[in-house]
Scaffold this active site. Structure first.
Site, short mmCIF file in Angstrom:
data_model
loop_
_atom_site.label_atom_id
_atom_site.label_comp_id
_atom_site.label_asym_id
_atom_site.label_seq_id
_atom_site.Cartn_x
_atom_site.Cartn_y
_atom_site.Cartn_z
N ARG A 110 -6.83 -11.02 3.67
CA ARG A 110 -5.65 -10.78 4.52
C ARG A 110 -5.57 -11.98 5.44
O ARG A 110 -6.33 -12.10 6.40
CB ARG A 110 -5.83 -9.47 5.29
CG ARG A 110 -4.62 -9.03 6.11
CD ARG A 110 -4.93 -7.69 6.77
NE ARG A 110 -3.86 -7.23 7.63
CZ ARG A 110 -2.89 -6.41 7.27
NH1 ARG A 110 -2.83 -5.97 6.02
NH2 ARG A 110 -1.97 -6.02 8.13
N HIS A 137 3.57 -9.67 0.70
CA HIS A 137 2.68 -8.51 0.78
C HIS A 137 2.79 -7.71 -0.52
O HIS A 137 3.30 -6.59 -0.54
CB HIS A 137 3.07 -7.66 1.98
CG HIS A 137 2.05 -6.66 2.41
ND1 HIS A 137 0.81 -6.53 1.80
CD2 HIS A 137 2.07 -5.74 3.42
CE1 HIS A 137 0.12 -5.58 2.41
NE2 HIS A 137 0.87 -5.09 3.39
N GLN A 140 1.52 -3.90 -1.09
CA GLN A 140 2.37 -2.88 -0.49
C GLN A 140 3.48 -2.46 -1.43
O GLN A 140 3.81 -1.27 -1.56
CB GLN A 140 2.96 -3.40 0.82
CG GLN A 140 3.87 -2.40 1.52
CD GLN A 140 3.12 -1.19 2.01
OE1 GLN A 140 2.14 -1.31 2.74
NE2 GLN A 140 3.58 0.00 1.62
N ASP A 228 10.83 -2.30 8.34
CA ASP A 228 9.50 -2.71 8.79
C ASP A 228 9.57 -2.95 10.30
O ASP A 228 10.65 -3.03 10.89
CB ASP A 228 9.06 -3.98 8.06
CG ASP A 228 7.57 -4.25 8.17
OD1 ASP A 228 6.84 -3.43 8.79
OD2 ASP A 228 7.12 -5.29 7.66
N CYS A 268 6.16 0.50 5.74
CA CYS A 268 4.76 0.21 5.39
C CYS A 268 3.78 0.53 6.52
O CYS A 268 2.57 0.52 6.29
CB CYS A 268 4.62 -1.24 4.93
SG CYS A 268 4.91 -2.46 6.21
N ARG A 296 -1.18 3.42 -1.21
CA ARG A 296 -1.91 2.16 -1.08
C ARG A 296 -3.28 2.27 -1.74
O ARG A 296 -3.75 1.33 -2.39
CB ARG A 296 -2.07 1.78 0.40
CG ARG A 296 -0.81 1.32 1.10
CD ARG A 296 -0.27 0.01 0.53
NE ARG A 296 -1.21 -1.07 0.60
CZ ARG A 296 -1.46 -1.81 1.69
NH1 ARG A 296 -0.80 -1.57 2.82
NH2 ARG A 296 -2.33 -2.80 1.66
#
Length: 311
Positions: A110, A137, A140, A228, A268, A296
């Protein structure tokens, strides 16, 4: 004898549609199996395999889902943050990637910068997985597609609407639209549009993508509405401007009513009620965010299995 190149999971534009479809289907199968994993989806020698997780940014869902995913597959995990790495003290990323490849069997990172991910992948001899960067991402979106399909059926031909910042999550949605054949409409303030090069690439690949600055136009008739957070890690210095730009793109009940009657809402997380989404939406009957968050875990199991050789 030449070694096989590792199967990296970096960006959805680097994975063909059939492979992405297979990974999503594996995610569905992983979820159906619960904590057990079907034998045909277990990587060979999994009990002896170790996943290294590197976090340059704090994480809740990515860290826990990858850790539990590898354990449920039957493997082991280690985690390091940026302060634990010699990279933070000047060691080249290339050296770190080469060394870690001698110790572990896969690396999930990450990263603050997408370039860091690319350099790890260039020098690692084990699979490298994009757990999030400033640009994309992809993990996701695998979970998100699973969620859409659980609620509504196959995503092909569906309309997904994005309302908000044209950020890293939006970028991965754009790449997915080019791979899986759904319509994507993005509503963003012009100052925060996705990169033109990315949109051009997706359209060249045959994606059905539209960009507007009006949230209502984007959401009209959509099967899935996605947003988001307005201010992510590292953007706090620009928080006031971003909130002003993004205020017209908040997903509230009025906006959701413009979508299809059975539309679902995705986010998310973490979410900030009263900012990018109203409580009546995220806590209401159209919200699928908790299934999305659970997915996830199942998506990570599928991604790990594929990277470790399962076809």
């Amino acid at each position: 004898m030449a070694l096989r190149a590792p199967r990296h999971f970096l960006d959805l534009d680097g994975i063909d549609g059939a492979t992405l479809r297979r990974i999503v289907d594996m995610g569905h199968a992983m979820k159906a199996a619960g904590k057990g994993v079907p034998n045909e989806l277990k990587p060979e020698g999994i009990a002896d395999l170790v996943l290294m997780m590197i976090f340059e940014k704090p994480s809740t869902r990515t860290r826990v889902s990858f850790d539990v995913a590898m354990r449920q597959l039957g493997g082991q995990t280690l985690a390091l943050n940026h302060a634990d790495l010699q990279v933070g003290r000047g060691e080249p990323i290339s050296d770190t990637a080469k060394v870690l490849s001698r110790y572990v069997d896969a690396i999930m990172i990450r990263a603050n910068k997408h370039e860091t991910l690319g350099e790890f992948a260039a020098y690692a001899t084990v699979p490298v997985i994009n757990g999030l960067t400033d640009r994309t991402h992809p993990c996701q979106i695998v979970a998100d597609i699973m969620t859409v399909e659980e609620r509504l059926g196959p995503i092909g031909g569906r309309k997904v609407a994005w309302s908000g910042d044209g950020n890293n999550v939006a970028a991965s949605w754009i790449q997915a639209a080019a791979r899986l054949g759904f319509k994507l409409t993005l509503a963003c303030p012009p100052q925060l549009n996705p990169e033109h090069a990315l949109l051009d690439w997706a359209r060249d690949e045959g994606a059905d993508i539209a960009l507007t600055d009006e949230a209502a136009a984007a959401v009209a008739g959509a099967d899935c509405v996605v947003t988001d957070t307005w201010v992510s890690m590292g953007q706090q210095d620009d928080a006031r401007r971003r909130r002003q730009l993004l205020a017209p793109y908040a997903v509230d009940g009025e906006l959701m009513r413009k979508a299809a009657p059975d539309a679902i809402f995705l986010h998310c997380l973490p979410a900030y009620r009263g900012s990018e989404v109203a409580a009546e939406v995220i806590d209401g009957p159209q919200s699928a965010v908790w299934d999305e968050a659970e997915n996830r875990l199942h998506a990570q199991k599928a991604i790990l299995a594929w990277c470790l050789g399962v076809d």
